[in-house]
Write a protein that holds these residues in place. Structure first.
Motif, PDB file in Angstrom:
ATOM      1  N   LEU A  69       8.088  17.764 -46.323  1.00 42.34           N
ATOM      2  CA  LEU A  69       6.647  17.597 -46.495  1.00 42.34           C
ATOM      3  C   LEU A  69       6.032  18.744 -47.291  1.00 42.34           C
ATOM      4  O   LEU A  69       4.974  18.591 -47.894  1.00 42.34           O
ATOM      5  CB  LEU A  69       5.946  17.517 -45.129  1.00 42.34           C
ATOM      6  CG  LEU A  69       6.064  16.211 -44.351  1.00 42.34           C
ATOM      7  CD1 LEU A  69       7.437  16.066 -43.710  1.00 42.34           C
ATOM      8  CD2 LEU A  69       4.990  16.137 -43.276  1.00 42.34           C
ATOM      9  N   THR A  97      -1.512  16.211 -37.492  1.00 42.21           N
ATOM     10  CA  THR A  97      -1.098  15.156 -38.422  1.00 42.21           C
ATOM     11  C   THR A  97      -0.419  13.994 -37.728  1.00 42.21           C
ATOM     12  O   THR A  97      -0.233  12.934 -38.338  1.00 42.21           O
ATOM     13  CB  THR A  97      -0.160  15.716 -39.509  1.00 42.21           C
ATOM     14  OG1 THR A  97       1.058  16.184 -38.886  1.00 42.21           O
ATOM     15  CG2 THR A  97      -0.821  16.854 -40.264  1.00 42.21           C
ATOM     16  N   ILE A  98      -0.019  14.175 -36.466  1.00 43.64           N
ATOM     17  CA  ILE A  98       0.601  13.072 -35.727  1.00 43.64           C
ATOM     18  C   ILE A  98      -0.156  12.813 -34.428  1.00 43.64           C
ATOM     19  O   ILE A  98       0.428  12.474 -33.410  1.00 43.64           O
ATOM     20  CB  ILE A  98       2.099  13.320 -35.457  1.00 43.64           C
ATOM     21  CG1 ILE A  98       2.326  14.637 -34.704  1.00 43.64           C
ATOM     22  CG2 ILE A  98       2.892  13.294 -36.760  1.00 43.64           C
ATOM     23  CD1 ILE A  98       3.749  14.785 -34.180  1.00 43.64           C
ATOM     24  N   ARG A 101      -1.492   6.956 -34.392  1.00 42.97           N
ATOM     25  CA  ARG A 101      -0.365   6.115 -34.806  1.00 42.97           C
ATOM     26  C   ARG A 101      -0.157   6.149 -36.325  1.00 42.97           C
ATOM     27  O   ARG A 101       0.973   6.174 -36.811  1.00 42.97           O
ATOM     28  CB  ARG A 101      -0.593   4.684 -34.328  1.00 42.97           C
ATOM     29  CG  ARG A 101       0.630   3.786 -34.448  1.00 42.97           C
ATOM     30  CD  ARG A 101       0.338   2.417 -33.865  1.00 42.97           C
ATOM     31  NE  ARG A 101       0.133   2.482 -32.431  1.00 42.97           N
ATOM     32  CZ  ARG A 101       1.116   2.316 -31.542  1.00 42.97           C
ATOM     33  NH1 ARG A 101       2.359   2.089 -31.937  1.00 42.97           N
ATOM     34  NH2 ARG A 101       0.853   2.384 -30.234  1.00 42.97           N
ATOM     35  N   ALA A 102      -1.258   6.170 -37.068  1.00 42.02           N
ATOM     36  CA  ALA A 102      -1.133   6.191 -38.532  1.00 42.02           C
ATOM     37  C   ALA A 102      -0.427   7.460 -39.002  1.00 42.02           C
ATOM     38  O   ALA A 102       0.389   7.418 -39.935  1.00 42.02           O
ATOM     39  CB  ALA A 102      -2.515   6.081 -39.167  1.00 42.02           C
ATOM     40  N   GLY A 103      -0.732   8.587 -38.363  1.00 47.15           N
ATOM     41  CA  GLY A 103      -0.081   9.831 -38.740  1.00 47.15           C
ATOM     42  C   GLY A 103       1.401   9.824 -38.437  1.00 47.15           C
ATOM     43  O   GLY A 103       2.220  10.315 -39.232  1.00 47.15           O
ATOM     44  N   GLU A 105       3.293   7.172 -38.262  1.00 44.35           N
ATOM     45  CA  GLU A 105       3.927   6.242 -39.197  1.00 44.35           C
ATOM     46  C   GLU A 105       4.084   6.866 -40.580  1.00 44.35           C
ATOM     47  O   GLU A 105       5.105   6.672 -41.250  1.00 44.35           O
ATOM     48  CB  GLU A 105       3.123   4.953 -39.257  1.00 44.35           C
ATOM     49  CG  GLU A 105       3.187   4.143 -37.963  1.00 44.35           C
ATOM     50  CD  GLU A 105       2.320   2.907 -37.991  1.00 44.35           C
ATOM     51  OE1 GLU A 105       1.533   2.742 -38.959  1.00 44.35           O
ATOM     52  OE2 GLU A 105       2.415   2.092 -37.045  1.00 44.35           O
ATOM     53  N   GLN A 106       3.092   7.650 -40.996  1.00 43.17           N
ATOM     54  CA  GLN A 106       3.192   8.311 -42.296  1.00 43.17           C
ATOM     55  C   GLN A 106       4.329   9.328 -42.306  1.00 43.17           C
ATOM     56  O   GLN A 106       5.084   9.422 -43.280  1.00 43.17           O
ATOM     57  CB  GLN A 106       1.872   8.986 -42.654  1.00 43.17           C
ATOM     58  CG  GLN A 106       1.898   9.651 -44.038  1.00 43.17           C
ATOM     59  CD  GLN A 106       0.550  10.230 -44.423  1.00 43.17           C
ATOM     60  OE1 GLN A 106      -0.421  10.137 -43.680  1.00 43.17           O
ATOM     61  NE2 GLN A 106       0.490  10.842 -45.587  1.00 43.17           N
ATOM     62  N   LEU A 107       4.456  10.102 -41.220  1.00 41.50           N
ATOM     63  CA  LEU A 107       5.559  11.056 -41.130  1.00 41.50           C
ATOM     64  C   LEU A 107       6.899  10.339 -41.174  1.00 41.50           C
ATOM     65  O   LEU A 107       7.813  10.748 -41.909  1.00 41.50           O
ATOM     66  CB  LEU A 107       5.439  11.869 -39.842  1.00 41.50           C
ATOM     67  CG  LEU A 107       6.618  12.784 -39.508  1.00 41.50           C
ATOM     68  CD1 LEU A 107       6.881  13.794 -40.613  1.00 41.50           C
ATOM     69  CD2 LEU A 107       6.394  13.484 -38.171  1.00 41.50           C
ATOM     70  N   ASP A 109       7.619   7.433 -42.444  1.00 39.23           N
ATOM     71  CA  ASP A 109       7.857   6.853 -43.763  1.00 39.23           C
ATOM     72  C   ASP A 109       8.295   7.926 -44.765  1.00 39.23           C
ATOM     73  O   ASP A 109       9.162   7.684 -45.618  1.00 39.23           O
ATOM     74  CB  ASP A 109       6.603   6.141 -44.267  1.00 39.23           C
ATOM     75  CG  ASP A 109       6.273   4.882 -43.465  1.00 39.23           C
ATOM     76  OD1 ASP A 109       7.143   4.430 -42.691  1.00 39.23           O
ATOM     77  OD2 ASP A 109       5.149   4.366 -43.610  1.00 39.23           O
ATOM     78  N   THR A 110       7.712   9.120 -44.656  1.00 40.39           N
ATOM     79  CA  THR A 110       8.099  10.227 -45.543  1.00 40.39           C
ATOM     80  C   THR A 110       9.541  10.652 -45.284  1.00 40.39           C
ATOM     81  O   THR A 110      10.326  10.861 -46.229  1.00 40.39           O
ATOM     82  CB  THR A 110       7.153  11.418 -45.352  1.00 40.39           C
ATOM     83  OG1 THR A 110       5.820  11.023 -45.656  1.00 40.39           O
ATOM     84  CG2 THR A 110       7.558  12.583 -46.254  1.00 40.39           C
ATOM     85  N   ARG A 150      10.204   4.518 -35.209  1.00 43.68           N
ATOM     86  CA  ARG A 150       9.851   4.187 -36.594  1.00 43.68           C
ATOM     87  C   ARG A 150      10.874   4.727 -37.592  1.00 43.68           C
ATOM     88  O   ARG A 150      10.990   4.219 -38.706  1.00 43.68           O
ATOM     89  CB  ARG A 150       8.467   4.764 -36.901  1.00 43.68           C
ATOM     90  CG  ARG A 150       7.946   4.525 -38.296  1.00 43.68           C
ATOM     91  CD  ARG A 150       7.193   3.227 -38.416  1.00 43.68           C
ATOM     92  NE  ARG A 150       6.597   3.076 -39.751  1.00 43.68           N
ATOM     93  CZ  ARG A 150       5.728   2.144 -40.077  1.00 43.68           C
ATOM     94  NH1 ARG A 150       5.326   1.254 -39.171  1.00 43.68           N
ATOM     95  NH2 ARG A 150       5.234   2.077 -41.294  1.00 43.68           N
TER      96      ARG A 150
END
Length: 250
Positions: A69, A97-98, A101-103, A105-107, A109-110, A150
């Motif tokens: 990141l 950043t977490i 749920r969106a945070g 999921e973004q982590l 996915d990265t 995830r």
């Protein structure tokens, strides 16, 4: 119960003794305690110097901490390949950043995207936890549980058993459930007196034999991490090495 080599140590444990003038001496001292591997936390600043020091000390680095990141993935993979490192582990994200749920999921996915890129070069991507991944809950579920679900199975989990317990986890339930996704394990037998955090979960102090037995089939490398802020870290490092390798105090 003790563990036979290999045994690693996170170099952050001795961070004050790995400057340019001290690196060779520090790595040689760690090798003298019986460590076979180190886990670097900086592979980008002077990759060639680190590689030479590892060779001089007869040590290997199977994994390293480097955040996909915060750094360019190609730069990280170039350095890992030069050092013979097969797994690059993101060591930390900002808790905020977490927090939803969106945070999470973004982590995930990265990390998944980085793992796909790394796989083409024969390198794996991993993730190392602290306490907040377990303490922070989203719809009643620890953020770590959502993250693990995830993540692509190709992403390696490095479970820090101390921090997991601080965050509220029962690692004796967690580790069997995660199974062979856990390839690296941060362990500590003796922590610095007075430097412990309150435990929300199950304490692993004095139970490292159980932890190692639970993960013997999947963990490739147990990694000692000793953090000292108020005392000389070296006696702690030596006693931890002696415990895991011989079961006796140094």
């Amino acid at each position: 119960m003790t563990t036979a080599p290999p045994l690693g140590i996170q170099l952050y444990s001795v961070r004050e003794d790995i400057g340019p003038a001290d690196l060779d001496r520090t790595l040689a001292r760690l090798a003298g305690f019986g460590f076979t591997h180190v886990e670097p936390f900086d592979i980008l600043s002077d990759t060639d110097r680190l590689g030479a020091a590892l060779r001089n000390a007869g040590l290997s680095a199977a994994g390293a901490h480097a955040s996909v990141l915060r750094h360019d993935v190609t730069d990280i993979l170039d350095a890992a390949q030069a050092l013979g490192i097969g797994c690059v582990i993101t060591p930390y994200v900002a808790p905020g950043t977490i927090a939803d749920r969106a945070g999470v999921e973004q982590l995930a996915d990265t990390l998944n995207a980085a793992a796909e890129t790394a796989a083409a070069r024969g390198i794996r991507i991993g993730y190392h936890n602290h306490d907040f991944e377990f303490a922070q809950r989203i719809d009643g579920i620890p953020a770590y549980e959502l993250l693990a679900a995830r993540l692509d199975p190709a992403v390696v989990l490095e479970v820090d058993v101390y921090w997991a317990g601080v965050g509220g986890a029962d690692v004796f339930e967690l580790l069997p459930r995660l199974g062979d996704r856990v390839r690296y394990l941060h362990v500590v037998h003796e922590r610095e007196p007075g430097n412990d955090r309150p435990l929300l979960g199950v304490d692993t102090a004095g139970r490292m034999d159980e932890v190692l037995a639970l993960t013997a089939a999947s963990v490739e490398l147990p990694v000692v991490e000793v953090v000292a802020h108020h005392s000389d870290v070296w006696p702690l490092v030596e006693r931890n090495a002696a415990h895991f390798l011989t079961g006796a105090a140094a």
